[in-house]
Scaffold this motif. Structure first.
Motif, PDB file in Angstrom:
ATOM      1  N   ASP A  49       0.867  -1.179   0.000  1.00  0.00           N
ATOM      2  CA  ASP A  49       0.000   0.000   0.000  1.00  0.00           C
ATOM      3  C   ASP A  49       0.905   1.230   0.000  1.00  0.00           C
ATOM      4  O   ASP A  49       1.439   1.614   1.034  1.00  0.00           O
ATOM      5  N   ALA A  50       1.078   1.824  -1.177  1.00  0.00           N
ATOM      6  CA  ALA A  50       1.994   2.958  -1.307  1.00  0.00           C
ATOM      7  C   ALA A  50       1.472   4.220  -0.642  1.00  0.00           C
ATOM      8  O   ALA A  50       2.206   5.197  -0.519  1.00  0.00           O
ATOM      9  N   VAL A  51       0.227   4.224  -0.209  1.00  0.00           N
ATOM     10  CA  VAL A  51      -0.321   5.377   0.518  1.00  0.00           C
ATOM     11  C   VAL A  51       0.176   5.387   1.961  1.00  0.00           C
ATOM     12  O   VAL A  51       0.359   6.442   2.558  1.00  0.00           O
ATOM     13  N   THR A  52       0.423   4.207   2.518  1.00  0.00           N
ATOM     14  CA  THR A  52       0.828   4.114   3.924  1.00  0.00           C
ATOM     15  C   THR A  52       2.253   3.600   4.107  1.00  0.00           C
ATOM     16  O   THR A  52       2.681   3.381   5.230  1.00  0.00           O
ATOM     17  N   THR A  53       2.971   3.400   3.010  1.00  0.00           N
ATOM     18  CA  THR A  53       4.357   2.945   3.097  1.00  0.00           C
ATOM     19  C   THR A  53       5.288   4.150   3.149  1.00  0.00           C
ATOM     20  O   THR A  53       5.283   4.970   2.237  1.00  0.00           O
ATOM     21  N   ILE A 142       2.434  14.443  10.767  1.00  0.00           N
ATOM     22  CA  ILE A 142       3.475  13.553  10.242  1.00  0.00           C
ATOM     23  C   ILE A 142       4.174  12.891  11.431  1.00  0.00           C
ATOM     24  O   ILE A 142       5.072  13.467  12.044  1.00  0.00           O
ATOM     25  N   GLN A 143       3.740  11.678  11.767  1.00  0.00           N
ATOM     26  CA  GLN A 143       4.237  10.988  12.942  1.00  0.00           C
ATOM     27  C   GLN A 143       5.301   9.937  12.629  1.00  0.00           C
ATOM     28  O   GLN A 143       5.871   9.346  13.544  1.00  0.00           O
ATOM     29  N   SER A 144       5.569   9.690  11.353  1.00  0.00           N
ATOM     30  CA  SER A 144       6.566   8.676  10.989  1.00  0.00           C
ATOM     31  C   SER A 144       7.988   9.096  11.355  1.00  0.00           C
ATOM     32  O   SER A 144       8.858   8.246  11.511  1.00  0.00           O
ATOM     33  N   LEU A 145       8.214  10.407  11.473  1.00  0.00           N
ATOM     34  CA  LEU A 145       9.553  10.918  11.785  1.00  0.00           C
ATOM     35  C   LEU A 145       9.770  10.858  13.294  1.00  0.00           C
ATOM     36  O   LEU A 145       9.513  11.817  14.013  1.00  0.00           O
ATOM     37  N   THR A 164       4.668   8.926   5.062  1.00  0.00           N
ATOM     38  CA  THR A 164       3.698   8.294   4.171  1.00  0.00           C
ATOM     39  C   THR A 164       2.976   9.343   3.331  1.00  0.00           C
ATOM     40  O   THR A 164       2.910  10.521   3.706  1.00  0.00           O
ATOM     41  N   LEU A 165       2.426   8.899   2.219  1.00  0.00           N
ATOM     42  CA  LEU A 165       1.621   9.789   1.382  1.00  0.00           C
ATOM     43  C   LEU A 165       0.402  10.280   2.159  1.00  0.00           C
ATOM     44  O   LEU A 165       0.006  11.438   2.023  1.00  0.00           O
ATOM     45  N   LEU A 166      -0.180   9.422   2.983  1.00  0.00           N
ATOM     46  CA  LEU A 166      -1.332   9.822   3.794  1.00  0.00           C
ATOM     47  C   LEU A 166      -0.963  10.985   4.708  1.00  0.00           C
ATOM     48  O   LEU A 166      -1.706  11.969   4.819  1.00  0.00           O
ATOM     49  N   GLU A 167       0.197  10.918   5.356  1.00  0.00           N
ATOM     50  CA  GLU A 167       0.642  11.994   6.239  1.00  0.00           C
ATOM     51  C   GLU A 167       0.895  13.273   5.450  1.00  0.00           C
ATOM     52  O   GLU A 167       0.567  14.375   5.911  1.00  0.00           O
ATOM     53  N   LEU A 168       1.504  13.127   4.268  1.00  0.00           N
ATOM     54  CA  LEU A 168       1.831  14.298   3.457  1.00  0.00           C
ATOM     55  C   LEU A 168       0.561  15.011   2.998  1.00  0.00           C
ATOM     56  O   LEU A 168       0.478  16.244   3.067  1.00  0.00           O
ATOM     57  N   VAL A 169      -0.421  14.254   2.525  1.00  0.00           N
ATOM     58  CA  VAL A 169      -1.674  14.864   2.082  1.00  0.00           C
ATOM     59  C   VAL A 169      -2.378  15.531   3.255  1.00  0.00           C
ATOM     60  O   VAL A 169      -2.896  16.644   3.141  1.00  0.00           O
ATOM     61  N   GLN A 170      -2.389  14.867   4.414  1.00  0.00           N
ATOM     62  CA  GLN A 170      -2.996  15.461   5.600  1.00  0.00           C
ATOM     63  C   GLN A 170      -2.328  16.798   5.925  1.00  0.00           C
ATOM     64  O   GLN A 170      -2.999  17.782   6.241  1.00  0.00           O
ATOM     65  N   ALA A 171      -1.010  16.850   5.825  1.00  0.00           N
ATOM     66  CA  ALA A 171      -0.286  18.085   6.120  1.00  0.00           C
ATOM     67  C   ALA A 171      -0.663  19.190   5.136  1.00  0.00           C
ATOM     68  O   ALA A 171      -0.844  20.352   5.537  1.00  0.00           O
ATOM     69  N   TYR A 172      -0.799  18.863   3.869  1.00  0.00           N
ATOM     70  CA  TYR A 172      -1.141  19.878   2.868  1.00  0.00           C
ATOM     71  C   TYR A 172      -2.560  20.418   3.047  1.00  0.00           C
ATOM     72  O   TYR A 172      -2.850  21.544   2.629  1.00  0.00           O
ATOM     73  N   THR A 173      -3.438  19.643   3.677  1.00  0.00           N
ATOM     74  CA  THR A 173      -4.776  20.182   3.946  1.00  0.00           C
ATOM     75  C   THR A 173      -4.710  21.369   4.894  1.00  0.00           C
ATOM     76  O   THR A 173      -5.582  22.227   4.885  1.00  0.00           O
ATOM     77  N   TYR A 181      -5.296  22.606  11.296  1.00  0.00           N
ATOM     78  CA  TYR A 181      -5.220  21.151  11.179  1.00  0.00           C
ATOM     79  C   TYR A 181      -6.521  20.537  11.666  1.00  0.00           C
ATOM     80  O   TYR A 181      -7.038  20.900  12.719  1.00  0.00           O
ATOM     81  N   GLN A 182      -7.038  19.601  10.876  1.00  0.00           N
ATOM     82  CA  GLN A 182      -8.171  18.789  11.302  1.00  0.00           C
ATOM     83  C   GLN A 182      -8.011  17.412  10.678  1.00  0.00           C
ATOM     84  O   GLN A 182      -7.769  17.304   9.469  1.00  0.00           O
ATOM     85  N   PRO A 183      -8.108  16.350  11.468  1.00  0.00           N
ATOM     86  CA  PRO A 183      -7.870  15.005  10.930  1.00  0.00           C
ATOM     87  C   PRO A 183      -8.824  14.664   9.799  1.00  0.00           C
ATOM     88  O   PRO A 183      -9.998  15.042   9.816  1.00  0.00           O
ATOM     89  N   LEU A 184      -8.314  13.931   8.826  1.00  0.00           N
ATOM     90  CA  LEU A 184      -9.148  13.450   7.733  1.00  0.00           C
ATOM     91  C   LEU A 184     -10.033  12.316   8.222  1.00  0.00           C
ATOM     92  O   LEU A 184      -9.632  11.510   9.067  1.00  0.00           O
TER      93      LEU A 184
END
Length: 206
Positions: A49-53, A142-145, A164-173, A181-184
């Motif tokens: 899953d490249a969205v969460t990798t 972005i919690q992966s770091l 992850t792509l999910l974290e990056l998109v969340q950040a851009y929102t 910031y508001q969680p998706l």
């Protein structure tokens, strides 16, 4: 369609895997989560899953870095020096380079960001501090770091950590929502978790 042309262009360039995450930043909803073209006969499906990798995000973190610099007093017209820059790494010396391999001298922040230059980004993280930038990225979701700031060093400005792509998109929102910031939500019509809503940047900065 435009999408067909884009897919053909990627295929002609040798791309075989990809992922897309589409969100509605106003309703905080994930609308599409697509991996590797698994529904297309000519594309081999992937078990990853490249969205969460996690993977290195490169220059995609620069807008958040410059936004933090604006919060700390810079403006879009602040001058940043794009001149040769080297730093000690272990027992060696690392020389930072722009993609063009050209140095442009003093540049305004808007020019440095608009052209995605590396050396001005490194000088910017030296201004804001690696610790503060990493803390800001955590605030953006972005919690992966999870390594110590010293592990990433100034290279964090250039995306040397994995997210992850999910974290990056969340950040851009956050930029799209004028600094808030508001969680998706993973389910349509799900009630937003307002207790997690917080302001990261001023509306002017965003």
């Amino acid at each position: 369609t435009i999408l067909d042309h884009r897919l053909k262009d990627l295929k002609d360039r040798g791309a075989q895997n990809g992922a897309v995450l589409i969100v509605d930043h106003q309703r905080h909803e994930i609308l599409a989560w697509v991996n590797s073209g698994a529904c297309l006969d000519e594309v081999s499906p992937s078990w990853i899953d490249a969205v969460t990798t996690p993977r290195q995000p490169g220059s995609t973190l620069k807008p958040f870095l410059y936004a933090l610099a604006l919060e700390k007093g810079w403006t879009a017209a602040t001058l940043v020096d794009d001149s040769p820059l080297s730093e000690s790494v272990g027992r060696g010396l690392h020389a930072y380079q722009n993609y063009s391999r050209i140095h442009y001298g003093p540049l305004r922040v808007r020019e440095a960001l608009g052209n995605s230059l590396n050396i001005p980004a490194v000088r910017t993280i030296q201004f804001v501090g690696v610790d503060d930038f990493l803390a800001c990225l955590h605030e953006l979701g972005i919690q992966s770091l999870q390594q110590h700031p010293d592990y990433y060093g100034d290279g964090l400005a250039l995306g040397n950590g994995e997210i992850t792509l999910l974290e990056l998109v969340q950040a851009y929102t956050v930029l799209a929502r004028r600094g808030i910031y508001q969680p998706l939500n993973f389910f349509m019509a799900e009630e937003p978790r307002r207790e997690e809503t917080r302001r990261i940047y001023s509306a002017e900065t965003a």
